[in-house]
Design a protein around this motif. Structure first.
Motif, mmCIF file in Angstrom:
data_model
loop_
_atom_site.group_PDB
_atom_site.id
_atom_site.type_symbol
_atom_site.label_atom_id
_atom_site.label_comp_id
_atom_site.label_asym_id
_atom_site.label_seq_id
_atom_site.Cartn_x
_atom_site.Cartn_y
_atom_site.Cartn_z
ATOM 1 N N SER A 1 1.905 5.133 -4.369
ATOM 2 C CA SER A 1 1.651 4.776 -2.906
ATOM 3 C C SER A 1 2.521 3.735 -2.313
ATOM 4 O O SER A 1 3.087 2.896 -2.810
ATOM 5 N N THR B 1 2.053 1.413 -0.235
ATOM 6 C CA THR B 1 1.389 0.212 -0.126
ATOM 7 C C THR B 1 1.551 -0.592 -1.469
ATOM 8 O O THR B 1 1.296 -1.774 -1.361
ATOM 9 N N LYS C 1 7.527 -3.396 5.481
ATOM 10 C CA LYS C 1 6.581 -3.577 6.553
ATOM 11 C C LYS C 1 7.013 -3.027 7.858
ATOM 12 O O LYS C 1 6.851 -2.244 8.373
ATOM 13 N N MET D 1 7.315 0.818 7.425
ATOM 14 C CA MET D 1 5.916 1.341 7.573
ATOM 15 C C MET D 1 5.741 1.424 9.027
ATOM 16 O O MET D 1 4.886 2.382 9.588
#
Length: 134
Positions: free
Chosen positions: A2, A4, A122, A125
């Motif tokens: 993933s 994240t 970040k 994303m």
């Protein structure tokens, strides 16, 4: 894996570098301490790290423990010192100040690099999310 998970991996690396910085600070703070015997003298401490990768959901850096340096304590003849042994020696820590300073700079730089990884991830994303808004 993933997207994240990068936050967890970088976070565990930052935690490891924090441990490294704390042990280095402790070593530097005790670099000039003396004791009455070699066994009582402060011994430099260094964290032991291990990378772990069990599967796509579990990866990062573990702190396996803290090890004491096996280097011998520094003997110094100082018969007037209140901690001197029967032969007049006091025993200093085995901390190498230059090595610890380099270690501190390296840990600090590694921490900063992981902060940059988090910030870049970040930003990427957020840009990806904004693609769907157009």
């Amino acid at each position: 894996m993933s997207l994240t998970r990068i936050f967890d991996i970088a976070g565990s690396a930052m935690s490891a570098q924090t441990t490294r910085l704390n042990t280095t600070a402790s070593n530097l703070a005790n670099a000039e301490t003396v004791a009455g015997s070699a066994e009582e003298a402060y011994k430099a401490r260094h964290p032991i790290f291990s990378a772990h990768f069990h599967d796509a959901l579990s990866a990062g850096v573990n702190t396996a423990g803290i090890a004491e340096s096996p280097a011998p304590a520094a003997m110094r003849y100082d018969p007037g010192h209140p901690l001197a042994d029967a032969q007049g020696y006091v025993y200093g820590s085995n901390v190498d100040v230059v090595e610890e300073t380099v270690n501190m700079m390296s840990a600090s730089r590694s921490y900063q690099t992981n902060v940059q990884v988090l910030n870049t991830s970040k930003e990427l994303m957020l840009r990806t999310l904004n693609l769907g808004k157009s």
